[in-house]
Design a protein around this motif. Structure first.
Motif, mmCIF file in Angstrom:
data_model
loop_
_atom_site.group_PDB
_atom_site.id
_atom_site.type_symbol
_atom_site.label_atom_id
_atom_site.label_comp_id
_atom_site.label_asym_id
_atom_site.label_seq_id
_atom_site.Cartn_x
_atom_site.Cartn_y
_atom_site.Cartn_z
ATOM 1 N N CYS A 34 0.843 -1.193 0.000
ATOM 2 C CA CYS A 34 0.000 0.000 0.000
ATOM 3 C C CYS A 34 0.883 1.249 0.000
ATOM 4 O O CYS A 34 2.106 1.166 0.128
ATOM 5 C CB CYS A 34 -0.929 -0.005 1.211
ATOM 6 N N ASP A 35 0.266 2.415 -0.118
ATOM 7 C CA ASP A 35 1.027 3.670 -0.183
ATOM 8 C C ASP A 35 1.927 3.846 1.031
ATOM 9 O O ASP A 35 3.104 4.213 0.898
ATOM 10 C CB ASP A 35 0.068 4.859 -0.288
ATOM 11 N N GLN A 82 3.203 1.632 3.010
ATOM 12 C CA GLN A 82 4.312 0.675 3.015
ATOM 13 C C GLN A 82 5.415 1.097 2.053
ATOM 14 O O GLN A 82 6.600 0.926 2.347
ATOM 15 C CB GLN A 82 3.795 -0.721 2.652
ATOM 16 N N ILE A 83 5.036 1.643 0.914
ATOM 17 C CA ILE A 83 6.055 2.126 -0.035
ATOM 18 C C ILE A 83 6.811 3.302 0.570
ATOM 19 O O ILE A 83 8.044 3.382 0.488
ATOM 20 C CB ILE A 83 5.401 2.525 -1.373
ATOM 21 N N ARG A 84 6.077 4.220 1.199
ATOM 22 C CA ARG A 84 6.736 5.359 1.849
ATOM 23 C C ARG A 84 7.678 4.890 2.955
ATOM 24 O O ARG A 84 8.788 5.405 3.101
ATOM 25 C CB ARG A 84 5.685 6.313 2.422
ATOM 26 N N GLU A 85 7.242 3.901 3.717
ATOM 27 C CA GLU A 85 8.072 3.392 4.803
ATOM 28 C C GLU A 85 9.345 2.747 4.254
ATOM 29 O O GLU A 85 10.431 2.911 4.821
ATOM 30 C CB GLU A 85 7.275 2.380 5.624
ATOM 31 N N ALA A 86 9.226 2.008 3.141
ATOM 32 C CA ALA A 86 10.406 1.382 2.542
ATOM 33 C C ALA A 86 11.406 2.434 2.067
ATOM 34 O O ALA A 86 12.620 2.283 2.253
ATOM 35 C CB ALA A 86 9.977 0.484 1.378
ATOM 36 N N LEU A 87 10.915 3.515 1.466
ATOM 37 C CA LEU A 87 11.807 4.576 1.012
ATOM 38 C C LEU A 87 12.412 5.360 2.173
ATOM 39 O O LEU A 87 13.494 5.936 2.044
ATOM 40 C CB LEU A 87 11.052 5.524 0.081
ATOM 41 N N ALA A 88 11.699 5.367 3.297
ATOM 42 C CA ALA A 88 12.209 6.075 4.477
ATOM 43 C C ALA A 88 13.316 5.291 5.178
ATOM 44 O O ALA A 88 14.083 5.868 5.952
ATOM 45 C CB ALA A 88 11.071 6.350 5.453
ATOM 46 N N GLN A 89 13.407 3.985 4.901
ATOM 47 C CA GLN A 89 14.408 3.144 5.558
ATOM 48 C C GLN A 89 15.172 2.324 4.509
ATOM 49 O O GLN A 89 15.065 1.100 4.469
ATOM 50 C CB GLN A 89 13.732 2.215 6.572
ATOM 51 N N PRO A 90 15.946 2.988 3.663
ATOM 52 C CA PRO A 90 16.698 2.258 2.632
ATOM 53 C C PRO A 90 17.800 1.412 3.255
ATOM 54 O O PRO A 90 18.239 1.653 4.384
ATOM 55 C CB PRO A 90 17.276 3.384 1.772
ATOM 56 N N VAL A 91 18.248 0.412 2.500
ATOM 57 C CA VAL A 91 19.281 -0.507 2.974
ATOM 58 C C VAL A 91 20.637 -0.083 2.412
ATOM 59 O O VAL A 91 20.828 -0.033 1.196
ATOM 60 C CB VAL A 91 18.962 -1.957 2.554
ATOM 61 N N GLY A 92 21.566 0.265 3.285
ATOM 62 C CA GLY A 92 22.932 0.534 2.869
ATOM 63 C C GLY A 92 23.165 1.845 2.157
ATOM 64 O O GLY A 92 24.189 2.016 1.490
ATOM 65 N N THR A 93 22.244 2.785 2.266
ATOM 66 C CA THR A 93 22.408 4.073 1.590
ATOM 67 C C THR A 93 21.637 5.138 2.346
ATOM 68 O O THR A 93 20.660 4.820 3.052
ATOM 69 C CB THR A 93 21.888 3.992 0.138
ATOM 70 N N PRO A 94 22.046 6.405 2.282
ATOM 71 C CA PRO A 94 21.246 7.465 2.902
ATOM 72 C C PRO A 94 19.858 7.542 2.291
ATOM 73 O O PRO A 94 19.616 7.054 1.177
ATOM 74 C CB PRO A 94 22.044 8.741 2.611
ATOM 75 N N ARG A 95 18.947 8.155 3.013
ATOM 76 C CA ARG A 95 17.598 8.326 2.505
ATOM 77 C C ARG A 95 17.631 9.182 1.238
ATOM 78 O O ARG A 95 18.473 10.079 1.083
ATOM 79 C CB ARG A 95 16.726 8.980 3.578
#
Length: 233
Positions: A43-44, A46-59
């Motif tokens: 859902c929207d 969840q996508i925002r949350e994934a982008l807010a917590q990237p893996v191995g890189t700054p936001r």
């Protein structure tokens, strides 16, 4: 007695139609689905949350601060990436980092596949994005810049528009590939937005190992032994 019949989805991005394929009686047919098949789409929030917590890189919004020109590359229709769902949230992050719409452009990375027309771009990106932002098709023949040679001897020609931007993003999928173990990821660059000389040299280079579908270890170790850290793929 009728044999096994299997239904397949076709016509992705343009209706997701189904066809039924029949097999002769006596054939052993197994329908093997990937792990996660049937999982509900994100859902929207969840996508925002994934982008807010990237893996191995700054936001992403932090990467965007102070940048002047952003190029977002995306894969073409044979790939299943729902860029139309992801891109609006990437744009949200760019806006939060101070990037205005006039500094964002999109670039299709089809490699040697055909360029996309408006209906195909609208299906992949969403009509709103195609109408609001500059959207280009990469050409393997022109608008290229030479970046040097890899340690394997591959001449690196990439898209000039992409190279001119100081923030470069890619939206794509990772999926099994018959010659590289898995496709996606770095393949957005090569072959996605590379020149024909680069693609032909890379694909025809006998020094570069091939990898069976769904495997990564063999190709990783083979290529690591032939390339210096940080050299282009």
């Amino acid at each position: 007695m009728a044999g096994k019949r299997v239904r397949l989805t076709i016509n992705a991005f343009f209706g997701d139609d189904e066809i039924e394929i029949g097999f002769p009686e006596g054939w052993k047919i197994a329908e093997v689905r990937m792990a996660g098949h049937g999982t509900p789409a994100m859902c929207d929030d969840q996508i925002r949350e994934a982008l807010a917590q990237p893996v191995g890189t700054p936001r992403l919004r932090d990467l965007a601060r102070g940048k002047q020109r952003v190029c977002i590359i995306f894969d073409d229709l044979p790939k299943p990436t729902r860029t139309d769902r992801i891109a609006p949230f990437v744009i949200e992050e760019l806006h939060a980092g101070g990037i205005t719409d006039d500094r964002i452009r999109f670039l299709c990375a089809p490699g040697t596949h055909h360029p996309l027309g408006y209906p195909e771009l609208a299906a992949k990106l969403g009509a709103d994005i195609v109408d609001r932002y500059p959207v280009y098709n990469h050409s393997i023949w022109e608008n290229l810049v030479f970046k040097g040679n890899t340690s394997a001897g591959t001449p690196v020609w990439i898209n000039r528009e992409f190279d001119s931007c100081d923030l470069k993003l890619g939206i794509g999928s990772i999926f099994p590939h018959g010659g590289a173990g898995f496709g996606g990821g770095g393949k957005l660059i090569l072959p996605g937005i590379s020149g024909i000389e680069t693609i032909a040299s890379h694909h025809g280079n006998p020094a570069l190992a091939r990898c069976p579908i769904g495997q990564v270890e063999a190709i990783s170790s083979a290529r690591t032994s032939r390339r210096q850290p940080g050299s282009p793929a």
